[in-house]
Design an enzyme around this catalytic site. Structure first.
Site, mmCIF file in Angstrom:
data_model
loop_
_atom_site.group_PDB
_atom_site.id
_atom_site.type_symbol
_atom_site.label_atom_id
_atom_site.label_comp_id
_atom_site.label_asym_id
_atom_site.label_seq_id
_atom_site.Cartn_x
_atom_site.Cartn_y
_atom_site.Cartn_z
ATOM 1 N N LYS A 1 0.847 -1.198 0.000
ATOM 2 C CA LYS A 1 0.000 0.000 0.000
ATOM 3 C C LYS A 1 0.882 1.247 0.000
ATOM 4 C CE LYS A 1 1.136 1.319 4.185
ATOM 5 N NZ LYS A 1 2.161 2.361 4.343
ATOM 6 N N GLY B 1 9.985 -3.529 5.072
ATOM 7 C CA GLY B 1 10.361 -2.460 5.994
ATOM 8 C C GLY B 1 10.603 -1.158 5.269
ATOM 9 N N ALA B 2 9.837 -0.919 4.194
ATOM 10 C CA ALA B 2 10.131 0.229 3.317
ATOM 11 C C ALA B 2 9.036 1.282 3.290
ATOM 12 C CB ALA B 2 10.377 -0.275 1.892
ATOM 13 N N GLY B 3 7.999 1.069 4.104
ATOM 14 C CA GLY B 3 6.932 2.078 4.119
ATOM 15 C C GLY B 3 5.771 1.733 3.208
ATOM 16 N N SER C 1 4.530 -3.618 4.264
ATOM 17 C CA SER C 1 4.881 -5.049 4.193
ATOM 18 C C SER C 1 4.406 -5.786 5.442
ATOM 19 C CB SER C 1 6.384 -5.222 4.008
ATOM 20 O OG SER C 1 7.107 -4.781 5.151
ATOM 21 N N SER C 2 4.450 -5.124 6.599
ATOM 22 C CA SER C 2 3.999 -5.825 7.820
ATOM 23 C C SER C 2 2.493 -6.078 7.750
ATOM 24 C CB SER C 2 4.315 -4.983 9.055
ATOM 25 O OG SER C 2 3.547 -3.780 9.066
ATOM 26 N N ASP D 1 -3.161 0.485 7.412
ATOM 27 C CA ASP D 1 -2.399 -0.386 6.505
ATOM 28 C C ASP D 1 -3.106 -1.718 6.293
ATOM 29 O OD1 ASP D 1 1.045 0.524 7.455
ATOM 30 O OD2 ASP D 1 -0.637 1.678 6.676
HETATM 31 N N1 LIG Z 1 8.069 -10.928 3.201
HETATM 32 C C1 LIG Z 1 8.218 -10.905 4.539
HETATM 33 N N2 LIG Z 1 8.633 -12.025 5.191
HETATM 34 C C2 LIG Z 1 8.759 -12.028 6.547
HETATM 35 N N3 LIG Z 1 8.531 -10.951 7.346
HETATM 36 C C3 LIG Z 1 8.143 -9.818 6.735
HETATM 37 C C4 LIG Z 1 7.958 -9.721 5.319
HETATM 38 N N4 LIG Z 1 7.569 -8.456 5.018
HETATM 39 C C5 LIG Z 1 7.497 -7.795 6.195
HETATM 40 N N5 LIG Z 1 7.840 -8.600 7.226
HETATM 41 C C6 LIG Z 1 7.826 -8.240 8.659
HETATM 42 O O1 LIG Z 1 7.376 -6.873 8.773
HETATM 43 C C7 LIG Z 1 8.390 -6.064 9.387
HETATM 44 C C8 LIG Z 1 8.446 -4.694 8.685
HETATM 45 O O2 LIG Z 1 7.369 -3.975 9.175
HETATM 46 P P1 LIG Z 1 7.411 -2.377 9.256
HETATM 47 O O3 LIG Z 1 6.047 -1.960 9.683
HETATM 48 O O4 LIG Z 1 8.560 -1.918 10.034
HETATM 49 O O5 LIG Z 1 7.665 -1.918 7.736
HETATM 50 P P2 LIG Z 1 6.572 -1.714 6.592
HETATM 51 O O6 LIG Z 1 5.267 -2.326 7.017
HETATM 52 O O7 LIG Z 1 7.157 -2.218 5.342
HETATM 53 O O8 LIG Z 1 6.441 -0.126 6.527
HETATM 54 P P3 LIG Z 1 5.173 0.789 6.949
HETATM 55 O O9 LIG Z 1 4.623 0.170 8.200
HETATM 56 O O10 LIG Z 1 5.754 2.141 7.162
HETATM 57 O O11 LIG Z 1 4.212 0.717 5.795
HETATM 58 C C9 LIG Z 1 9.684 -6.813 9.221
HETATM 59 O O12 LIG Z 1 10.496 -6.529 10.355
HETATM 60 C C10 LIG Z 1 9.248 -8.275 9.243
HETATM 61 O O13 LIG Z 1 9.156 -8.714 10.591
HETATM 62 C C1 LIG Z 2 3.139 5.552 10.395
HETATM 63 C C2 LIG Z 2 1.763 4.989 10.172
HETATM 64 O O1 LIG Z 2 0.794 6.017 10.223
HETATM 65 C C3 LIG Z 2 1.654 4.349 8.807
HETATM 66 C C4 LIG Z 2 2.645 3.284 8.534
HETATM 67 O O2 LIG Z 2 2.461 2.776 7.214
HETATM 68 C C5 LIG Z 2 1.468 3.964 11.283
HETATM 69 C C6 LIG Z 2 0.000 3.543 11.314
HETATM 70 O O3 LIG Z 2 -0.865 4.312 10.870
HETATM 71 O O4 LIG Z 2 -0.246 2.419 11.785
HETATM 72 MG MG LIG Z 3 4.216 -1.768 8.740
#
Ligand SMILES: Nc1ncnc2c1ncn2[C@@H]1O[C@H](COP(=O)(O)OP(=O)(O)OP(=O)(O)O)[C@@H](O)[C@H]1O
Ligand SMILES: C[C@@](O)(CCO)CC(=O)[O-]
Ligand SMILES: [Mg+2]
Length: 403
Positions: A12, A137-139, A142-143, A186
């Site tokens: 997203k 972990g790129a924003g 992914s979580s 998210d």
């Molecule tokens: N393909 C994957 N396989 C295993 N774990 C993953 C995978 N993708 C994400 N994760 C888990 O999600 C965590 C990243 O979550 P984080 O919320 O920090 O980043 P994000 O969701 O990419 O960014 P944002 O929340 O800003 O959109 C990683 O530390 C890992 O634990």
């Molecule tokens: C930083 C934040 O606003 C978005 C992360 O993708 C956290 C959240 O809304 O859960």
């Molecule tokens: Mg996240």
């Protein structure tokens, strides 16, 4: 549902309202159909549960008896509005005993194990293999995609009557395991897909951006960061300077509401959207969640008269979103980002499907062989996005019967 089967959830972008969404302000988010997390659930002959998460190089098998020692939280989604601390502590102890120390690994393992104990506590002889074509972990959520794909799969294994609302609620629990204090935007947009105007605790409003699609370019700085940490840092700032930070969050709320109104007009005023992108980035900078790499991209997009740039997601590196108003210098913009700065650029459309399933009944022997091969090769990192997409990507030319 019996394994094998597949679930999938999209990445997203947050157009407006990251961080302020945590404080109950409005945010606009959209799914990215072509960047997805795929979860392949397969039966095993052992009396254990295996995780194969090659993207983060986490491979672990727990014998069932080590998992059965941990009490199960309530399976009622209503009760799981907060993480059961007693269960969380015992799961964290098991993770420590398993020598899973890297935070990337520990976060994923905790999310998996907590949802497992809630939804399928007495299930064994399964392997969960997960690959993503979205940067981790790129924003780009992914979580959330992980939490949605896991929740969908475990609800299927639990033979629960599954609907997207229930998937989203359990995915929110998964996000709490990884993020700590998520807003829920998210997991909601990854579950449902499309584009939404979201405010914590209220019904999200679907936004139809298809009439006037935004032309955007995502840039991945490759700077790793943790959303949990960034959200916590903003919380600290808020607690020290509530009178200063509250108006910043209120302004972000107004930006998201104003943008939602503009974007749903028949002829959106994209110049105003561009101004709102600029203002939102400035406000995010004031919260301390920007980064020098993000500043570089903001400056370059201004110098080349492309259009405004803002961070997307939690910031601190990760990804930016550039609104393309003038494509004259776009090629030079992309080349500078990749060749000079070493970033990755991602051209994508916003919206599209949310979470999807390929049920066991729709998997025949030949397809299972192809899936087994693809996911086994992912463990040795032999598969890239094109190979994954060629077999798994849902869409008009899809090879699998996604539902
Ligand atoms: N393909 C994957 N396989 C295993 N774990 C993953 C995978 N993708 C994400 N994760 C888990 O999600 C965590 C990243 O979550 P984080 O919320 O920090 O980043 P994000 O969701 O990419 O960014 P944002 O929340 O800003 O959109 C990683 O530390 C890992 O634990
Ligand atoms: C930083 C934040 O606003 C978005 C992360 O993708 C956290 C959240 O809304 O859960
Ligand atoms: Mg996240």
């Amino acid at each position: 549902m019996q394994p094998p089967f597949l679930t999938s959830a999209p990445a997203k972008v947050i157009l407006f309202g990251e961080h302020s969404a945590v404080y109950g302000k409005h945010a606009i988010a959209a799914s990215i159909h072509s960047l997805r997390t795929y979860l392949y659930v397969t039966p095993t002959a052992d009396n254990a549960i295996t995780l194969n998460f090659p993207d983060i190089k986490l491979y672990y098998t727990w014998e069932s008896n080590s998992l059965s020692k941990i009490p199960s939280p309530s399976a009622s989604i209503e009760i799981n509005d907060t993480i059961d601390q007693q269960v969380a502590e015992q799961i964290q102890n098991l993770i420590k005993e398993s020598n899973i120390v890297d935070p990337l690994h520990a976060n994923a393992a905790f999310c998996f194990l907590y949802l497992y104990k809630c939804l399928i506590p007495n299930t064994s002889s399964l392997k969960f293999t997960m690959v993503s074509t979205s940067p981790i972990g790129a924003g780009l959520g992914s979580s959330a995609a992980v939490s949605v794909a896991l929740s969908y799969a475990m609800l299927q294994l639990a033979n629960q009557q599954t609907n997207k609302d229930l998937i989203n609620k359990w995915a929110f629990v998964g996000e709490k395991c990884i993020h700590g204090n998520p807003s829920g935007v998210d997991n909601l947009v990854s579950t449902h897909g499309g584009a939404i105007l979201y405010k914590k605790g209220t019904e999200a409003k679907l936004l139809d951006l298809s009439n006037n699609p935004l032309e955007i370019l995502l840039t991945y700085t490759k700077v790793p960061r943790s959303t949990k940490t960034l959200v916590s840092n903003v919380r600290q700032l808020y607690e020290i300077y509530p009178d200063i930070i509250t108006p910043v969050l209120d302004s972000m709320d107004s930006i998201a509401c104003k943008a939602s109104h503009i974007l749903t007009q028949n002829e959106p005023d994209f110049q105003s959207i561009a101004s709102l992108v600029d203002i939102n980035q400035g406000l995010l900078q004031s919260l301390g969640v920007s980064h020098e790499t993000i500043a570089k991209i903001c400056l370059l997009s201004e110098q080349l008269h492309i259009g405004p740039t803002k961070l997307t997601g939690a910031g601190g590196g990760g990804c930016t979103l550039t609104l393309i108003q003038d494509s004259t210098n776009v090629q030079k913009f992309k080349e500078t980002l990749t060749d000079t700065y070493g970033f990755d650029t991602i051209e994508t459309q916003l919206g599209g499907d949310g979470c999807l399933l390929v049920p066991n009944d729709d998997l025949n022997g030949d397809v299972i062989k192809q899936l087994d091969k693809l996911f086994e090769e992912s463990e040795s990192n032999k598969v890239n996005k094109d190979i994954i997409d060629s077999l798994l990507l849902p869409g008009p030319n899809q090879k699998l019967p996604w539902k």
